[in-house]
Design an enzyme around this catalytic site. Structure first.
Site, mmCIF file in Angstrom:
data_model
loop_
_atom_site.group_PDB
_atom_site.id
_atom_site.type_symbol
_atom_site.label_atom_id
_atom_site.label_comp_id
_atom_site.label_asym_id
_atom_site.label_seq_id
_atom_site.Cartn_x
_atom_site.Cartn_y
_atom_site.Cartn_z
ATOM 1 C CD GLU A 172 -2.496 1.479 2.621
ATOM 2 O OE1 GLU A 172 -1.933 1.122 3.664
ATOM 3 O OE2 GLU A 172 -3.610 2.019 2.591
ATOM 4 C CG ASP A 190 -6.314 4.373 1.732
ATOM 5 O OD1 ASP A 190 -7.093 5.273 1.364
ATOM 6 O OD2 ASP A 190 -6.123 4.078 2.924
ATOM 7 C CD GLN A 207 -7.165 0.170 3.565
ATOM 8 O OE1 GLN A 207 -6.167 0.808 3.254
ATOM 9 N NE2 GLN A 207 -7.214 -0.577 4.649
ATOM 10 C CD GLU A 221 -6.634 2.425 6.839
ATOM 11 O OE1 GLU A 221 -6.358 2.725 5.663
ATOM 12 O OE2 GLU A 221 -5.829 1.852 7.584
HETATM 13 O O1 LIG Z 1 -2.098 3.977 7.383
HETATM 14 C C1 LIG Z 1 -2.754 3.351 6.552
HETATM 15 O O2 LIG Z 1 -3.417 3.909 5.681
HETATM 16 C C2 LIG Z 1 -2.763 1.919 6.556
HETATM 17 O O3 LIG Z 1 -3.619 1.315 5.942
HETATM 18 C C3 LIG Z 1 -1.710 1.212 7.290
HETATM 19 O O4 LIG Z 1 -1.889 -0.133 7.140
#
Ligand SMILES: O=C(O)C(=O)CO
Length: 258
Positions: free
Chosen positions: A141, A176, A202, A238
């Site tokens: 990531e 993410d 995410q 998240e």
């Molecule tokens: O800090 C973040 O975005 C994470 O997903 C760490 O795993």
């Protein structure tokens, strides 16, 4: 329709860690993720997952000494033997929870340091190989440098190149959207291009990292785009709720399990 996973590190903090599983299921989530499971036993977590009919979408391998500021050790010279023990520890939790993907954090290291780069490659190749024996994907990531100053993997292009160069079928990108927007922007086009190598998505609002219901990203559009592209994995929530977790779940109502 995306399957949303409540991130129990950030959401449902009104409850103790194990009780967050119950709270997330009661709120309509069918899956959960979190950074680290290691302060609970694998058995206790497995029991909460089963009791609530929840899928375990994701968690991270151990990150080194988090309290001392470490954010993974994969790119840190001299830590390879320790990494191997972390892989086995994570696999114990994977066996208990049935998770099919794990995230390996790179660590705080100079992104242009040759020694760090070769340590990282070695760690990634070893971990992917070991996880592959169990049918588990390894995720990398990119994380933005505002939230994690000095983080080694701070660029989507570099993650993409490494995944291509390694050529391992179980090595994938953790996309993410919050980090993507902060590092590079151009989220929808990046999803279109990178979805074939993406193993997990995410979300959070940008810039506040709150509920995905406002600020500079149009999440209803991105969710329909993710559907249109045929993504059949999880979307991890998240984000840090603005107030009480349940009060901020209006955006989630159309997707909740009844
Ligand atoms: O800090 C973040 O975005 C994470 O997903 C760490 O795993």
């Amino acid at each position: 329709m995306p399957v949303f996973a409540a991130n129990l590190t950030m959401m449902f903090n009104e409850w103790t860690f194990l009780d967050r599983f119950d709270a997330a299921a009661d709120a309509g989530f069918a899956a959960v993720e979190y950074l680290f499971p290691y302060e609970a036993t694998p058995e206790a977590i497995a029991e909460r997952l089963a009791r609530n009919n929840l899928q375990q979408a994701l968690f991270n391998l151990p990150p080194g000494d988090w309290a001392a500021g470490e954010r993974g050790i994969a790119a840190l010279p001299g830590r390879f033997d320790e990494l191997k023990t972390y892989v086995e520890r994570a696999l114990d939790y994977a066996a208990a929870t049935g998770v099919r993907r794990l995230h390996l954090m790179a660590g705080i290291a100079d992104a242009h340091d040759q020694n760090a780069s070769s340590c990282y490659r070695r760690s990634v190749a070893y971990t992917a190989g070991r996880l592959g024996e169990k049918g588990i994907d390894l995720l990398l990531e990119p994380i933005n440098g505002r939230n994690m100053p000095g983080y080694f993997l701070n660029d989507f292009g570099r993650a993409e190149r490494l995944i291509a160069e390694c050529g391992l079928p179980n090595l994938k990108l953790q996309f993410d959207i919050y980090h993507r927007q902060i590092i590079h922007g151009d989220v929808a086009m990046a999803l279109r291009r990178l979805l074939p190598i993406t193993g997990h998505i995410q979300i959070a609002s940008v810039p506040s990292r709150n509920e995905p219901d406002g600020e500079e990203l149009n999440y209803p559009y991105l969710f329909s785009e993710i559907d249109r592209l045929g993504y059949d994995g999880f979307i991890g929530c998240e984000y840090i709720p603005r107030g009480r977790t349940l009060d901020g779940l209006g955006w989630f109502a159309p997707f909740a399990r009844s």
